[in-house]
Design a protein around this motif. Sequence first.
Motif, PDB file in Angstrom:
ATOM      1  N   THR A 155      -2.155   0.762  -8.915  1.00 18.67           N
ATOM      2  CA  THR A 155      -2.730  -0.565  -8.716  1.00 18.67           C
ATOM      3  C   THR A 155      -2.327  -1.095  -7.354  1.00 18.67           C
ATOM      4  N   ALA A 156      -3.229  -1.814  -6.715  1.00 15.45           N
ATOM      5  CA  ALA A 156      -2.966  -2.437  -5.414  1.00 15.45           C
ATOM      6  C   ALA A 156      -3.372  -3.900  -5.507  1.00 15.45           C
ATOM      7  N   PHE A 157      -2.408  -4.754  -5.813  1.00 19.11           N
ATOM      8  CA  PHE A 157      -2.645  -6.181  -5.991  1.00 19.11           C
ATOM      9  C   PHE A 157      -1.542  -6.958  -5.276  1.00 19.11           C
ATOM     10  N   ILE A 158      -1.898  -8.083  -4.688  1.00 12.01           N
ATOM     11  CA  ILE A 158      -0.851  -8.939  -4.122  1.00 12.01           C
ATOM     12  C   ILE A 158       0.160  -9.280  -5.211  1.00 12.01           C
ATOM     13  N   VAL A 198       7.448   2.740   8.572  1.00 11.64           N
ATOM     14  CA  VAL A 198       6.952   3.939   7.903  1.00 11.64           C
ATOM     15  C   VAL A 198       5.429   3.918   7.913  1.00 11.64           C
ATOM     16  N   SER A 199       4.808   5.039   8.215  1.00  9.60           N
ATOM     17  CA  SER A 199       3.346   5.111   8.214  1.00  9.60           C
ATOM     18  C   SER A 199       2.837   5.129   6.785  1.00  9.60           C
ATOM     19  N   ALA A 200       1.547   4.795   6.602  1.00 12.44           N
ATOM     20  CA  ALA A 200       0.929   4.827   5.281  1.00 12.44           C
ATOM     21  C   ALA A 200       0.971   6.240   4.704  1.00 12.44           C
ATOM     22  N   GLU A 201       0.752   7.239   5.528  1.00  9.79           N
ATOM     23  CA  GLU A 201       0.795   8.632   5.075  1.00  9.79           C
ATOM     24  C   GLU A 201       2.179   8.992   4.547  1.00  9.79           C
ATOM     25  N   ALA A 202       3.227   8.609   5.286  1.00  2.94           N
ATOM     26  CA  ALA A 202       4.590   8.911   4.848  1.00  2.94           C
ATOM     27  C   ALA A 202       4.940   8.147   3.572  1.00  2.94           C
ATOM     28  N   ALA A 203       4.466   6.914   3.480  1.00  5.07           N
ATOM     29  CA  ALA A 203       4.736   6.117   2.274  1.00  5.07           C
ATOM     30  C   ALA A 203       4.079   6.756   1.056  1.00  5.07           C
ATOM     31  N   ALA A 204       2.814   7.165   1.192  1.00  6.74           N
ATOM     32  CA  ALA A 204       2.120   7.808   0.073  1.00  6.74           C
ATOM     33  C   ALA A 204       2.816   9.107  -0.318  1.00  6.74           C
ATOM     34  N   GLU A 205       3.279   9.875   0.656  1.00  6.04           N
ATOM     35  CA  GLU A 205       3.972  11.132   0.381  1.00  6.04           C
ATOM     36  C   GLU A 205       5.274  10.874  -0.390  1.00  6.04           C
ATOM     37  N   LEU A 249      -6.803   1.161  -9.504  1.00  4.89           N
ATOM     38  CA  LEU A 249      -7.293  -0.203  -9.718  1.00  4.89           C
ATOM     39  C   LEU A 249      -6.949  -1.011  -8.465  1.00  4.89           C
ATOM     40  N   ASP A 250      -7.973  -1.399  -7.716  1.00  2.00           N
ATOM     41  CA  ASP A 250      -7.762  -2.151  -6.483  1.00  2.00           C
ATOM     42  C   ASP A 250      -8.131  -3.613  -6.708  1.00  2.00           C
ATOM     43  N   GLY A 251      -7.353  -4.515  -6.114  1.00  2.00           N
ATOM     44  CA  GLY A 251      -7.541  -5.943  -6.349  1.00  2.00           C
ATOM     45  C   GLY A 251      -8.951  -6.427  -6.066  1.00  2.00           C
ATOM     46  N   ASP A 252      -9.495  -6.083  -4.922  1.00  3.42           N
ATOM     47  CA  ASP A 252     -10.843  -6.536  -4.577  1.00  3.42           C
ATOM     48  C   ASP A 252     -11.885  -5.923  -5.504  1.00  3.42           C
ATOM     49  N   ASN A 253     -11.756  -4.632  -5.803  1.00  2.00           N
ATOM     50  CA  ASN A 253     -12.743  -3.960  -6.651  1.00  2.00           C
ATOM     51  C   ASN A 253     -12.781  -4.571  -8.049  1.00  2.00           C
ATOM     52  N   SER A 310      -3.692  -1.178  -0.207  1.00  2.00           N
ATOM     53  CA  SER A 310      -4.891  -0.393  -0.538  1.00  2.00           C
ATOM     54  C   SER A 310      -4.913   0.931   0.217  1.00  2.00           C
ATOM     55  N   THR A 311      -4.495   0.910   1.476  1.00  2.66           N
ATOM     56  CA  THR A 311      -4.463   2.147   2.264  1.00  2.66           C
ATOM     57  C   THR A 311      -3.510   3.161   1.649  1.00  2.66           C
ATOM     58  N   ILE A 312      -2.304   2.712   1.301  1.00  5.72           N
ATOM     59  CA  ILE A 312      -1.312   3.608   0.696  1.00  5.72           C
ATOM     60  C   ILE A 312      -1.794   4.087  -0.665  1.00  5.72           C
ATOM     61  N   ALA A 313      -2.382   3.175  -1.458  1.00  2.00           N
ATOM     62  CA  ALA A 313      -2.849   3.540  -2.799  1.00  2.00           C
ATOM     63  C   ALA A 313      -3.921   4.626  -2.721  1.00  2.00           C
ATOM     64  N   ASN A 314      -4.843   4.481  -1.776  1.00  2.00           N
ATOM     65  CA  ASN A 314      -5.916   5.462  -1.627  1.00  2.00           C
ATOM     66  C   ASN A 314      -5.363   6.835  -1.221  1.00  2.00           C
ATOM     67  N   LEU A 315      -4.426   6.860  -0.290  1.00  2.00           N
ATOM     68  CA  LEU A 315      -3.809   8.119   0.132  1.00  2.00           C
ATOM     69  C   LEU A 315      -3.013   8.740  -1.010  1.00  2.00           C
ATOM     70  N   LEU A 316      -2.339   7.895  -1.790  1.00  2.00           N
ATOM     71  CA  LEU A 316      -1.561   8.404  -2.921  1.00  2.00           C
ATOM     72  C   LEU A 316      -2.473   9.072  -3.944  1.00  2.00           C
ATOM     73  N   GLU A 317      -3.593   8.452  -4.256  1.00  2.00           N
ATOM     74  CA  GLU A 317      -4.474   9.060  -5.250  1.00  2.00           C
ATOM     75  C   GLU A 317      -5.026  10.390  -4.746  1.00  2.00           C
ATOM     76  N   LYS A 318      -5.337  10.478  -3.467  1.00  2.00           N
ATOM     77  CA  LYS A 318      -5.807  11.754  -2.907  1.00  2.00           C
ATOM     78  C   LYS A 318      -4.753  12.845  -3.078  1.00  2.00           C
ATOM     79  N   LYS A 319      -3.503  12.519  -2.873  1.00  2.00           N
ATOM     80  CA  LYS A 319      -2.433  13.506  -3.017  1.00  2.00           C
ATOM     81  C   LYS A 319      -2.275  13.919  -4.485  1.00  2.00           C
ATOM     82  N   LEU A 320      -2.361  12.962  -5.404  1.00  2.00           N
ATOM     83  CA  LEU A 320      -2.247  13.297  -6.824  1.00  2.00           C
ATOM     84  C   LEU A 320      -3.423  14.151  -7.278  1.00  2.00           C
ATOM     85  N   HIS A 321      -4.614  13.818  -6.770  1.00  2.00           N
ATOM     86  CA  HIS A 321      -5.800  14.594  -7.122  1.00  2.00           C
ATOM     87  C   HIS A 321      -5.665  16.032  -6.620  1.00  2.00           C
TER      88      HIS A 321
END
Length: 601
Positions: A506-509, A582-589, A463-467, A443-454
């Motif tokens: 999507t962020a799902f197990i 790898v950090s979440a920021e680097a993964a999203a990048e 689409l997040d699993g919990d949501n 979820s952390t990586i997914a959220n950072l990724l969407e911010k970068k795409l935006h």
Amino acid sequence: MDLLRFITCGSVDDGKSTLIGRLLHDCAALSDDQLAALGAEPDFAHLLDGLSDEREQGITIDVAWRYFGTGRRRFIIGDTPGHEQYTRNMVTGASVAEAAVLLVDVRKGVLPQTRRHAAILALLGVRALVLAVNKMDLVGFDRARFEAVAGDFAEVAARLGLPAPVAVPLSGLTGANVVIRSNNMGWHDGPTLIEALEAIPAQDDLGAERPFRLPVQGVLRDGENRRAIGTVAAGRIAVGDRVVVQPGGFASAVAGLWIGEQPVAVAEAGRAVALSLAGDVDCGRGAVIASAGDPPPVADRFEANLVWMGDEPLLPGRGYWLQLGSQSVTAFVQRPKYELGIETGEKLAAKTLGPNAIGVAELSTDRPLVFEPYADSRALGGLILVDKESHATVACGMINFALRRTANLHWQELSVDREARARIKGQHPRVVWLTGLSGAGKSTIANLLEKKLHAAGRHSFLLDGDNVRHGLNRDLGFTDADRVENIRRVGEVARLMTDAGLIVITAFISPFRAEREMVRDLLEPGEFLEVFVDAPIEEAERRDPKGLYAKARAGELANFTGIDSPYEAPDRPDVHIDTTAVSAEAAAERIARLLLEPHED
């Protein structure tokens, strides 16, 4: 002489192998070396218990087939297992048999496994049944005991819709009423076992009076000439006859027929043939060539009887390979309508089917199938289901009918298509599927990724699993079956969003490979990007952002992935993120760069 293929079945230790050995012996169907191996005190069961495991355990595991004949008929006989855990082997034998000899130990009467085998015989459409009431020598050839067992089983057969059985009192060990009529049972005025088998009418359901059916196994090409090959499943065909090719309903005529390399004018059911069609007609493996006046139907939704043969239970909603003759498609099994109670014949409520269970369920396929109800055609009504991961056969099925409501549903033609929607957004639709253990960082990586795409001006949706479980999937729990349905729904939503031209994150197990591959198959090639967010369970548990691992360890949370529910890591993910390195920021990048690269049309 005609040929009858039959099986013996029944509960364990009812004496099937011994009976068959005695039958072969008394019909003079044993070779000299087999007779010599039997010795002075023959153990007839060992004639068929060929597997070493069977000899050690004294039970039949596999299906053993033997050929023999009498002055009136030829036979192929199959000895099938009696143990419940080998039900799949019994099903295999019954699926190709025309008749069955069902044994019952007269001392034990009708047992649960007797009823199970009777139910399977009914489902598989075995058309003739002999009830062999065995071990009569152990009850002093008592007529009343025989009639009580025969009466009990007649009620079972009538309830299941089986043909009325011919009941024979006998002893496989002594040979009484097997081939030679016994003086100890002079009260029995019916046939011996061999007489009952010889009297079963010859199979006529593949006769020339039925509509022609040829499931195509393959195509032989000789320059411009093409010949469809296969075995005629029903009816007869002659050069010049009008036919149609299903699916598609392409009309043609038979230009030539061959059996082997020999040209023939006519071919009938049971013959392997090569057939050429007039004109340029598309006809490959999986097609069915049929009589023009009465072609088989085509559908993609069915009701079917299922005998579950897998070691693991059915997962409703999971995609399995479905094999029907030479046709192979992906099928999705819905939650069973009911499971058949073997003891009572009742229709029991069921969420799934466990090993050796029998039930009724609806199936949908990703492409239309050419079919006929199993009651009309084994060749076009009998199917198997195969697990996509293990390639194990997990079920056999018998189609009852198509679900006709799908005939009223049609694809609506739209003026604005997915390409136009993507073009106006200036991007290529993608599904970025982040999978991994709880706490891995999806979820952390997914959220950072969407911010970068935006920030880059891309149109996306996360689409997040919990949501999703707060709304669309709020009715689902965390059993394996519910997890499968969870991902199926999310996959369908993600596909619709790609039709809108969006980049979907999507962020799902999503613990099972089969469901991740199912989503990939829903999309256009290249649109699915599987990202494995990899963290060792020790690290994920150390982070435990929601306290879930602690609850699972304490037994307060069942079916938790990594603790008491499995996680199947991707074999070859498109992107592998090691979150311990790898950090979440680097993964999203890293993922963003892949998505923002120029895309070649």
